[in-house]
Design a protein around this motif. Structure first.
Motif, PDB file in Angstrom:
ATOM      1  N   ALA A   9       0.847  -1.197   0.000  1.00 46.61           N
ATOM      2  CA  ALA A   9       0.000   0.000   0.000  1.00 46.61           C
ATOM      3  C   ALA A   9       0.884   1.249   0.000  1.00 46.61           C
ATOM      4  O   ALA A   9       1.785   1.368   0.833  1.00 46.61           O
ATOM      5  CB  ALA A   9      -0.901  -0.001   1.226  1.00 46.61           C
ATOM      6  N   ILE A  10       0.638   2.105  -0.957  1.00 46.64           N
ATOM      7  CA  ILE A  10       1.426   3.350  -1.054  1.00 46.64           C
ATOM      8  C   ILE A  10       0.464   4.520  -0.850  1.00 46.64           C
ATOM      9  O   ILE A  10      -0.381   4.793  -1.716  1.00 46.64           O
ATOM     10  CB  ILE A  10       2.112   3.468  -2.436  1.00 46.64           C
ATOM     11  CG1 ILE A  10       2.987   2.230  -2.694  1.00 46.64           C
ATOM     12  CG2 ILE A  10       2.930   4.752  -2.514  1.00 46.64           C
ATOM     13  CD1 ILE A  10       3.489   2.117  -4.116  1.00 46.64           C
ATOM     14  N   PRO A  11       0.571   5.205   0.307  1.00 51.00           N
ATOM     15  CA  PRO A  11      -0.353   6.311   0.545  1.00 51.00           C
ATOM     16  C   PRO A  11       0.046   7.544  -0.278  1.00 51.00           C
ATOM     17  O   PRO A  11       1.224   7.756  -0.556  1.00 51.00           O
ATOM     18  CB  PRO A  11      -0.178   6.599   2.039  1.00 51.00           C
ATOM     19  CG  PRO A  11       1.221   6.171   2.336  1.00 51.00           C
ATOM     20  CD  PRO A  11       1.533   5.032   1.412  1.00 51.00           C
ATOM     21  N   LEU A  12      -0.957   8.313  -0.669  1.00 47.47           N
ATOM     22  CA  LEU A  12      -0.718   9.590  -1.367  1.00 47.47           C
ATOM     23  C   LEU A  12      -1.546  10.655  -0.670  1.00 47.47           C
ATOM     24  O   LEU A  12      -2.738  10.453  -0.414  1.00 47.47           O
ATOM     25  CB  LEU A  12      -1.152   9.507  -2.839  1.00 47.47           C
ATOM     26  CG  LEU A  12      -0.392   8.565  -3.766  1.00 47.47           C
ATOM     27  CD1 LEU A  12      -1.070   8.527  -5.135  1.00 47.47           C
ATOM     28  CD2 LEU A  12       1.058   9.017  -3.927  1.00 47.47           C
ATOM     29  N   ILE A  70      -5.361  11.076   4.001  1.00 48.95           N
ATOM     30  CA  ILE A  70      -4.638  10.851   2.742  1.00 48.95           C
ATOM     31  C   ILE A  70      -5.676  10.968   1.632  1.00 48.95           C
ATOM     32  O   ILE A  70      -6.881  10.944   1.898  1.00 48.95           O
ATOM     33  CB  ILE A  70      -3.933   9.472   2.687  1.00 48.95           C
ATOM     34  CG1 ILE A  70      -4.946   8.338   3.001  1.00 48.95           C
ATOM     35  CG2 ILE A  70      -2.749   9.428   3.633  1.00 48.95           C
ATOM     36  CD1 ILE A  70      -4.329   6.955   2.818  1.00 48.95           C
ATOM     37  N   THR A  71      -5.216  11.154   0.395  1.00 48.24           N
ATOM     38  CA  THR A  71      -6.192  11.306  -0.699  1.00 48.24           C
ATOM     39  C   THR A  71      -6.380  10.019  -1.506  1.00 48.24           C
ATOM     40  O   THR A  71      -7.405   9.854  -2.161  1.00 48.24           O
ATOM     41  CB  THR A  71      -5.782  12.451  -1.649  1.00 48.24           C
ATOM     42  OG1 THR A  71      -4.376  12.394  -1.869  1.00 48.24           O
ATOM     43  CG2 THR A  71      -6.156  13.793  -1.095  1.00 48.24           C
ATOM     44  N   ALA A  72      -5.366   9.158  -1.485  1.00 46.64           N
ATOM     45  CA  ALA A  72      -5.507   7.905  -2.242  1.00 46.64           C
ATOM     46  C   ALA A  72      -4.468   6.900  -1.769  1.00 46.64           C
ATOM     47  O   ALA A  72      -3.484   7.264  -1.109  1.00 46.64           O
ATOM     48  CB  ALA A  72      -5.326   8.166  -3.732  1.00 46.64           C
ATOM     49  N   ILE A  73      -4.716   5.660  -2.129  1.00 48.85           N
ATOM     50  CA  ILE A  73      -3.737   4.595  -1.851  1.00 48.85           C
ATOM     51  C   ILE A  73      -3.504   3.857  -3.171  1.00 48.85           C
ATOM     52  O   ILE A  73      -4.467   3.454  -3.837  1.00 48.85           O
ATOM     53  CB  ILE A  73      -4.281   3.586  -0.821  1.00 48.85           C
ATOM     54  CG1 ILE A  73      -4.654   4.296   0.488  1.00 48.85           C
ATOM     55  CG2 ILE A  73      -3.262   2.477  -0.564  1.00 48.85           C
ATOM     56  CD1 ILE A  73      -5.656   3.505   1.323  1.00 48.85           C
ATOM     57  N   ILE A  74      -2.235   3.745  -3.522  1.00 46.85           N
ATOM     58  CA  ILE A  74      -1.923   2.874  -4.662  1.00 46.85           C
ATOM     59  C   ILE A  74      -1.681   1.493  -4.071  1.00 46.85           C
ATOM     60  O   ILE A  74      -0.821   1.330  -3.189  1.00 46.85           O
ATOM     61  CB  ILE A  74      -0.681   3.355  -5.428  1.00 46.85           C
ATOM     62  CG1 ILE A  74      -0.932   4.732  -6.060  1.00 46.85           C
ATOM     63  CG2 ILE A  74      -0.294   2.353  -6.510  1.00 46.85           C
ATOM     64  CD1 ILE A  74       0.280   5.333  -6.737  1.00 46.85           C
TER      65      ILE A  74
END
Lengths: 225, 378
Positions: free
Chosen positions: B98-101, B245-249
Motif C-alpha cells: 500500500a502506497i499512501p498519497l 490521505i487522498t488515495a492509496i496505490i
C-alpha cells in the motif's frame, strides 16, 4: 536597306463571323525598312501584327517572314519562331511589375526554351541597356521608372534576341512629345544596328515623315512616305 | 522549369507579405488537424501508459475519474480524504503493497505529494542528484520543478500557505531540497515529493515546539522549519490512523490477491472504493476519441472552407495576372509555359506552407506530448 523582302503577304484573309476582319491581297516589305502602319481603330492594324508574328493564323493566304513560311508552321513552331525572330514593343510597355529592369529585358529568356540565358546574353543585355541610357537603372522595378525609361526597357527586351522583325504597336502612344521623338530615335537606331525590319502601328501622323514607308489601312494602299 | 521557378519566386518575393499570409493560411490548414490528431494520440498513449503502470487505486467514494486523475496526474480537483488507516488495512491484509498519497499543498506552484519510499520504486524514479527522502521535512523535486525554478540540492522551498489571513492556522513549512529526480516525461517531473508525515506537519496535525521565525506579527514572513535542533520535538496528536490521505496505490502480489482485494470494496455503502486505473482510463479514452471524431469533422469542414478560400485567393491572383500571361504568350511562351509559371508559384507557396507546418509540428511535438494530457483533462 536591301531589296529582298523580309515580309511577304499574299491572299491574306481573316474572317470575323460573316465579314472580313482583315483582307490583304499582297504586301511586301523589304528587309531593314522602317514602315508605319496607320488607319482607324478596328481597321485590323494590330491583327496584321498578330498574323505576322504567328499569334493568329489566317483563314486564307500565306505569310513569309524572311525564309520562313509562318502560316505553314505548327502552333509550337510559331511560338519558337516568334521568340527567336520577332521583337514586340507595346503601347503600355507590358513590363512585368515584379521584375527589375534587367530581369524584364531577360524576361523572354525565362519563358521559352527557344532562348537560353548565357553569359553573352547577359553582357549584351547590359550593353543594350547602356546604349539606350538605362545604365544605373537596371535594378529598378517598373514602378520606379519614368514612362520613357519603361519603353526603353521594352525596346531592349524586344531587341535582345536579335530579331529579324520588330513589331511596335503604338509604341509612342503613351509618351509625351519629347519622349516620342527620343523613343523613335532609339527604336530606329537599334533596329538599324540590329539590321531588323521595323513595322510600327501609330496614330501619330506627325511621326510619319520619319518612316521609309506608310501603310494606310483606310484604303489599304501602300503609300510611299 | 527553372525559368518558371525564377519568375514564380520573383513574384512571391515582390508580394512577400501577401505570400506570407497565404503560406500561413495553408500551413494552418495542415497544422490544425495534424496537431489535434497528435495531441489525442499522445494523450491516449500517456493516459494508457500511466494507468497501466498503476495496479489499483483506493480512495474515498465519489468520482472514479477524479480519483484516478488526482492520484496519477496530481490534478487540482481532489477527492475527499481517506483515513490513513485504510492504507494500514491494505498492508495488514497481506494482499498488496500500500502506497499512501496525500496531495493538498503546493510549493512554488508545484503540487507537494506526501507518500512513502515505495512510490519511488513503483514508478521507477531515480535520484539524479542528492539523495532520497530520509528525515521528516526532506523534499525531493521532480526534474521539471528543479529545472524550471532553478532549484537544486541545498536550496529550500516553502510550502504555500492555504490561507494568508488565517494567522491561527498552520504555518508554511520550509523544506530543504535533498534530491532531484531524473526526468521521466511523466507528471512526476512536475511534482515535489515529501514523506506523508511531512504533509501532516503542513496540515498542522504534527508540530514541534519551536519559536516561530519572526514571531506572529503581521508583515513578517512566518514559517516553520524542521531542523536537526528541533526535529525531536516534532510529534503528532491523536490516532495516526485517522490522519488524512487522498488515495492509496495498491500493488497486489498476484492476480488472486488483486481479485480478493477488489472484493473487499464491493460494498457500495462503505467509505472507500477501489478502481482499476486502466479500466477508468479506457472509458476516458473512448470519450476522448468520440470527441475527436466530432472534432475531426469540424476540422475537415473548416479546413475545406479555408482551402477553398486559398484556392479562390490564388485564382484571383492568377486572374489579375491575365495580362502578364497574355504578354508572355505574345513574347513566345506557350500555354504550357504560362501554366508552368502558375504551377511553380503554387508549388513554392504550397512547399513553403508544408515545410512551415512540418517545422511547427516537429517543434511542438515534445511540448504536445508532454502537455497532451493536461490539454485534454484540464
Amino acid at each position: 536597306m536591301t531589296d529582298r523582302a523580309m515580309i511577304e503577304v499574299t491572299g491574306l484573309a481573316l474572317r470575323r463571323g460573316e465579314s472580313f476582319a482583315l483582307a490583304i491581297e499582297h504586301l511586301s516589305i523589304p528587309a531593314g525598312e522602317r514602315v508605319a502602319v496607320v488607319g482607324p481603330s478596328g481597321a485590323g492594324k494590330t491583327t496584321l501584327l498578330n498574323i505576322l508574328s504567328g499569334i493568329l493564323n489566317p483563314d486564307a493566304g500565306h505569310v513569309r517572314i524572311g525564309e520562313t513560311a509562318v502560316t505553314t508552321l505548327s502552333d509550337r513552331q510559331r511560338r519558337m519562331f516568334r521568340a527567336r525572330n520577332i521583337g514586340f514593343v507595346f503601347q503600355d510597355f507590358e513590363l512585368v511589375e515584379y521584375l527589375s529592369a534587367r530581369e524584364n529585358i531577360l524576361y523572354p529568356y525565362r519563358l521559352t526554351d527557344a532562348l537560353s540565358i548565357t553569359r553573352d546574353v547577359r553582357d549584351r543585355a547590359e550593353a543594350l541597356a547602356a546604349s539606350v541610357g538605362l545604365e544605373g537603372k537596371l535594378r529598378r522595378k517598373p514602378a520606379n521608372l519614368s514612362q520613357g525609361e519603361k519603353q526603353r526597357v521594352a525596346i531592349c527586351r524586344a531587341l535582345l534576341p536579335r530579331p529579324k522583325l520588330i513589331l511596335a504597336d503604338e509604341a509612342t502612344g503613351n509618351l509625351d512629345p519629347a519622349n516620342k521623338d527620343l523613343i523613335l530615335d532609339i527604336l530606329f537606331e537599334q533596329a538599324q544596328a540590329a539590321g531588323a525590319t521595323l513595322l510600327a502601328v501609330t496614330h501619330d501622323h506627325a511621326l510619319l515623315p520619319r518612316f521609309d514607308r506608310v501603310i494606310n489601312f483606310d484604303d489599304f494602299a501602300a503609300v510611299p512616305a | 522549369m527553372s525559368g518558371a521557378l525564377f519568375l514564380a519566386w520573383a513574384h512571391i518575393w515582390h508580394h512577400r507579405w501577401r505570400s506570407l499570409i497565404l503560406v500561413l493560411a495553408i500551413a494552418l490548414i495542415v497544422v490544425v488537424p495534424v496537431t489535434v490528431s497528435r495531441v489525442v494520440d499522445a494523450a491516449e498513449a500517456d493516459l494508457s501508459a500511466r494507468a497501466e503502470a498503476t495496479p489499483l487505486l483506493i480512495g474515498a467514494r465519489g468520482s472514479r475519474l477524479d480519483l484516478v486523475m488526482s492520484a496519477l496526474y496530481f490534478g487540482e480537483d481532489q477527492p475527499d480524504p481517506l483515513p490513513y488507516q485504510a492504507s494500514e488495512d491494505v498492508w495488514d491484509s497481506g494482499l498488496a503493497i500500500a502506497i499512501p498519497l496525500y496531495q493538498r499543498f503546493y510549493a512554488e506552484g508545484a503540487p507537494i505529494i506526501g507518500t512513502s519510499l515505495d512510490y519511488f520504486d513503483l514508478r521507477g524514479l531515480r535520484i539524479a542528484d542528492g539523495r532520497g527522502l530520509t528525515v521528516l521535512g526532506d523534499a525531493v523535486l521532480g526534474a521539471a520543478v528543479a529545472a524550471e525554478r532553478g532549484l537544486s540540492v541545498g536550496d529550500h522551498i516553502l510550502s504555500t500557505p492555504e490561507n494568508l489571513f488565517d494567522i491561527a492556522g498552520s504555518y508554511p513549512l520550509r523544506m530543504p531540497v535533498v534530491g532531484v529526480l531524473a526526468p521521466t516525461g511523466t507528471p512526476d517531473d512536475a511534482a515535489i515529493f515529501v514523506d506523508v508525515k511531512t504533509t501532516w506537519v503542513m496540515a498542522g496535525i504534527g508540530h514541534g515546539h519551536e519559536d516561530v521565525e519572526g514571531g506572529a506579527s503581521a508583515g513578517i514572513l512566518q514559517y516553520a522549519e524542521i531542523t536537526p535542533q528541533n526535529i525531536d520535538s516534532f510529534h503528532f496528536h491523536g490516532d495516526v490512523g485517522s490522519y488524512p490521505i487522498t488515495a492509496i496505490i495498491a500493488e497486489p502480489w498476484d492476480q488472486r490477491s488483486s481479485t480478493i482485494l477488489k472484493g473487499r470494496y464491493l460494498d457500495t455503502s462503505g467509505p472507500a472504493q477501489i478502481v482499476d486505473p486502466e479500466e477508468v482510463m479506457s472509458g476516458l479514452i473512448e470519450t476522448v476519441f468520440a470527441i475527436k471524431d466530432v472534432l475531426d469533422w469540424v476540422v475537415r469542414i473548416v479546413g475545406g472552407a479555408a482551402a477553398l478560400a486559398v484556392v479562390l485567393a490564388l485564382h484571383l491572383t492568377f486572374r489579375l495576372r491575365a495580362r502578364e500571361m497574355q504578354t508572355a504568350f505574345r513574347l513566345g511562351a506557350g500555354r504550357f509555359a504560362t501554366l508552368q509559371l502558375l504551377l511553380a508559384e503554387a508549388l513554392l507557396l504550397g512547399g513553403a506552407a508544408v515545410m512551415l507546418a512540418g517545422a511547427v509540428i516537429w517543434i511542438s511535438q515534445p511540448y504536445l506530448s508532454g502537455d497532451a494530457v493536461q490539454l485534454l483533462t484540464r
